[in-house]
Design a protein around this motif. Structure first.
Motif, PDB file in Angstrom:
ATOM      1  N   VAL A   1     -39.519 -31.528  40.690  1.00  0.00           N
ATOM      2  CA  VAL A   1     -40.873 -31.331  41.223  1.00  0.00           C
ATOM      3  C   VAL A   1     -40.809 -30.706  42.614  1.00  0.00           C
ATOM      4  N   LYS A   2     -39.840 -31.139  43.403  1.00  0.00           N
ATOM      5  CA  LYS A   2     -39.714 -30.649  44.784  1.00  0.00           C
ATOM      6  C   LYS A   2     -39.269 -29.182  44.841  1.00  0.00           C
ATOM      7  N   ALA A   3     -38.603 -28.710  43.786  1.00  0.00           N
ATOM      8  CA  ALA A   3     -38.088 -27.330  43.824  1.00  0.00           C
ATOM      9  C   ALA A   3     -39.220 -26.323  44.101  1.00  0.00           C
ATOM     10  N   PRO A   4     -40.303 -26.310  43.297  1.00  0.00           N
ATOM     11  CA  PRO A   4     -41.380 -25.377  43.607  1.00  0.00           C
ATOM     12  C   PRO A   4     -42.400 -25.923  44.610  1.00  0.00           C
ATOM     13  N   LEU A   5     -42.418 -27.248  44.795  1.00  0.00           N
ATOM     14  CA  LEU A   5     -43.455 -27.879  45.625  1.00  0.00           C
ATOM     15  C   LEU A   5     -42.810 -28.628  46.783  1.00  0.00           C
ATOM     16  N   ASN A   6     -41.971 -27.927  47.527  1.00  0.00           N
ATOM     17  CA  ASN A   6     -41.156 -28.625  48.532  1.00  0.00           C
ATOM     18  C   ASN A   6     -41.961 -29.121  49.733  1.00  0.00           C
ATOM     19  N   GLN A   7     -43.229 -28.688  49.847  1.00  0.00           N
ATOM     20  CA  GLN A   7     -44.052 -29.175  50.972  1.00  0.00           C
ATOM     21  C   GLN A   7     -44.631 -30.560  50.696  1.00  0.00           C
ATOM     22  N   LEU A   8     -44.568 -30.994  49.429  1.00  0.00           N
ATOM     23  CA  LEU A   8     -45.126 -32.304  49.069  1.00  0.00           C
ATOM     24  C   LEU A   8     -44.213 -33.438  49.525  1.00  0.00           C
ATOM     25  N   ARG A   9     -44.830 -34.529  49.931  1.00  0.00           N
ATOM     26  CA  ARG A   9     -44.052 -35.722  50.283  1.00  0.00           C
ATOM     27  C   ARG A   9     -44.198 -36.708  49.130  1.00  0.00           C
ATOM     28  N   LEU A  10     -43.061 -37.112  48.575  1.00  0.00           N
ATOM     29  CA  LEU A  10     -43.073 -37.943  47.366  1.00  0.00           C
ATOM     30  C   LEU A  10     -42.425 -39.303  47.612  1.00  0.00           C
ATOM     31  N   MET A  11     -43.046 -40.323  47.032  1.00  0.00           N
ATOM     32  CA  MET A  11     -42.539 -41.688  47.149  1.00  0.00           C
ATOM     33  C   MET A  11     -42.403 -42.298  45.748  1.00  0.00           C
ATOM     34  N   PRO A  12     -41.246 -42.062  45.080  1.00  0.00           N
ATOM     35  CA  PRO A  12     -41.055 -42.682  43.777  1.00  0.00           C
ATOM     36  C   PRO A  12     -41.153 -44.204  43.867  1.00  0.00           C
ATOM     37  N   THR A  13     -41.787 -44.786  42.862  1.00  0.00           N
ATOM     38  CA  THR A  13     -42.027 -46.233  42.830  1.00  0.00           C
ATOM     39  C   THR A  13     -41.885 -46.719  41.394  1.00  0.00           C
ATOM     40  N   GLY A  14     -41.243 -47.880  41.239  1.00  0.00           N
ATOM     41  CA  GLY A  14     -41.068 -48.451  39.899  1.00  0.00           C
ATOM     42  C   GLY A  14     -39.630 -48.308  39.445  1.00  0.00           C
ATOM     43  N   GLY A  15     -38.952 -49.435  39.323  1.00  0.00           N
ATOM     44  CA  GLY A  15     -37.567 -49.417  38.832  1.00  0.00           C
ATOM     45  C   GLY A  15     -36.532 -48.963  39.845  1.00  0.00           C
ATOM     46  N   ILE A  16     -36.915 -48.901  41.129  1.00  0.00           N
ATOM     47  CA  ILE A  16     -35.949 -48.504  42.165  1.00  0.00           C
ATOM     48  C   ILE A  16     -35.152 -49.749  42.560  1.00  0.00           C
ATOM     49  N   SER A  17     -33.821 -49.600  42.548  1.00  0.00           N
ATOM     50  CA  SER A  17     -32.954 -50.749  42.851  1.00  0.00           C
ATOM     51  C   SER A  17     -31.811 -50.289  43.755  1.00  0.00           C
ATOM     52  N   LEU A  18     -30.953 -51.235  44.128  1.00  0.00           N
ATOM     53  CA  LEU A  18     -29.773 -50.893  44.938  1.00  0.00           C
ATOM     54  C   LEU A  18     -28.905 -49.849  44.241  1.00  0.00           C
ATOM     55  N   ASP A  19     -28.892 -49.912  42.895  1.00  0.00           N
ATOM     56  CA  ASP A  19     -28.012 -49.021  42.131  1.00  0.00           C
ATOM     57  C   ASP A  19     -28.466 -47.565  42.150  1.00  0.00           C
ATOM     58  N   ASN A  20     -29.785 -47.325  42.260  1.00  0.00           N
ATOM     59  CA  ASN A  20     -30.235 -45.935  42.145  1.00  0.00           C
ATOM     60  C   ASN A  20     -30.974 -45.394  43.370  1.00  0.00           C
ATOM     61  N   MET A  21     -31.181 -46.223  44.388  1.00  0.00           N
ATOM     62  CA  MET A  21     -31.989 -45.738  45.511  1.00  0.00           C
ATOM     63  C   MET A  21     -31.345 -44.551  46.229  1.00  0.00           C
ATOM     64  N   ALA A  22     -30.029 -44.554  46.356  1.00  0.00           N
ATOM     65  CA  ALA A  22     -29.357 -43.431  47.028  1.00  0.00           C
ATOM     66  C   ALA A  22     -29.599 -42.129  46.270  1.00  0.00           C
ATOM     67  N   ALA A  23     -29.581 -42.203  44.943  1.00  0.00           N
ATOM     68  CA  ALA A  23     -29.806 -41.008  44.113  1.00  0.00           C
ATOM     69  C   ALA A  23     -31.207 -40.446  44.334  1.00  0.00           C
ATOM     70  N   TYR A  24     -32.186 -41.316  44.521  1.00  0.00           N
ATOM     71  CA  TYR A  24     -33.560 -40.850  44.776  1.00  0.00           C
ATOM     72  C   TYR A  24     -33.666 -40.159  46.143  1.00  0.00           C
ATOM     73  N   PHE A  25     -33.026 -40.737  47.157  1.00  0.00           N
ATOM     74  CA  PHE A  25     -33.046 -40.092  48.475  1.00  0.00           C
ATOM     75  C   PHE A  25     -32.348 -38.730  48.410  1.00  0.00           C
ATOM     76  N   LYS A  26     -31.212 -38.680  47.711  1.00  0.00           N
ATOM     77  CA  LYS A  26     -30.476 -37.411  47.597  1.00  0.00           C
ATOM     78  C   LYS A  26     -31.277 -36.357  46.845  1.00  0.00           C
ATOM     79  N   ALA A  27     -32.135 -36.820  45.915  1.00  0.00           N
ATOM     80  CA  ALA A  27     -32.962 -35.887  45.137  1.00  0.00           C
ATOM     81  C   ALA A  27     -34.156 -35.365  45.941  1.00  0.00           C
ATOM     82  N   GLY A  28     -34.353 -35.914  47.153  1.00  0.00           N
ATOM     83  CA  GLY A  28     -35.414 -35.395  48.011  1.00  0.00           C
ATOM     84  C   GLY A  28     -36.604 -36.314  48.211  1.00  0.00           C
ATOM     85  N   ALA A  29     -36.513 -37.572  47.742  1.00  0.00           N
ATOM     86  CA  ALA A  29     -37.624 -38.510  47.956  1.00  0.00           C
ATOM     87  C   ALA A  29     -37.858 -38.701  49.458  1.00  0.00           C
ATOM     88  N   ASP A  30     -39.131 -38.722  49.857  1.00  0.00           N
ATOM     89  CA  ASP A  30     -39.477 -38.917  51.272  1.00  0.00           C
ATOM     90  C   ASP A  30     -39.620 -40.390  51.609  1.00  0.00           C
TER      91      ASP A  30
END
Length: 217
Positions: free
Chosen positions: A148-177
């Motif tokens: 989603v961020k690739a074409p819409l990089n000006q958007l600030r995104l906050m993924p929610t639901g199912g975020i845990s210690l195991d995957n939070m780093a992956a979300y930040f690396k993917a561009g989550a704000d």
């Protein structure tokens, strides 16, 4: 309740919004100082928690130092008025309510509306969302945020639901704000046992993971 403005500086220091839903007021009273001491800064109390408005009011009166305290699950203008009267400094919704978003924009209250598809995400942003809560993120995964961020990089995104210690780093690396985290952050067993020291250690693990992930961006 006087409206002390939301601090973006606090959120950028620790871009995690902790979601409190259905906990007892007495437990929340213990959790808030522990949450802050662990290094977290922003917390939402959902409006479908019993006694939500008095919990928000109490939190703002006694735990406002170093914390952004907001209201979640705000679906209607009535909910919004109740939340803001209680002193909520920001608002989170599970869906796009044009009326709620516009009312927050008008009153200069940060609003994080829930959206799922790229069209919904863009609509929420164009209505004036401060950040869009991508919900539920569980079924989408971190790659979706990157896509989603690739074409819409000006958007600030906050993924929610199912975020845990195991995957939070992956979300930040993917561009989550930012990340919205509920049950994984507020460990039920620790809270039921009133093990506040254990909860602090548990929360600090999230902070360490978050800081490491942000350092690698």
């Amino acid at each position: 309740m006087s409206q002390q403005p939301f601090s973006w500086e606090l959120l950028s220091k620790a871009p995690v919004v902790g979601i409190i839903r259905g906990l007892q007021p007495d437990d929340i009273d213990h959790i808030l100082p522990v949450y802050r001491e662990a290094g977290l800064t922003t917390i939402e109390i959902t409006m479908n928690t019993a006694g939500a408005t008095s919990i928000i009011q109490n939190a703002r009166q006694h735990h406002a130092e170093g914390l952004n305290i907001g209201a979640g699950t705000v679906c209607t203008l009535d909910d919004l008025d109740l939340a803001l009267d209680a002193g909520a400094q920001f608002v989170v919704t599970p869906v796009i309510s044009k009326k709620v978003i516009k009312a927050c924009v008008k009153r200069d209250i940060p609003i994080f509306p829930g959206a799922f598809t790229p069209s919904e995400i863009y609509k929420a942003w164009s209505l004036g969302a401060s950040m869009v809560k991508v919900y539920p993120a569980t079924s989408l995964g971190p790659e979706y945020i990157r896509d989603v961020k690739a074409p819409l990089n000006q958007l600030r995104l906050m993924p929610t639901g199912g975020i845990s210690l195991d995957n939070m780093a992956a979300y930040f690396k993917a561009g989550a704000d930012g990340l919205g985290i509920g049950s994984h952050l507020f460990d039920k067993a620790l809270i039921q046992a009133k093990n506040w020291t254990g909860l602090k250690t548990h929360l600090q693990n999230f902070v360490s993971c978050m800081q490491a992930a942000m350092g690698q961006r």
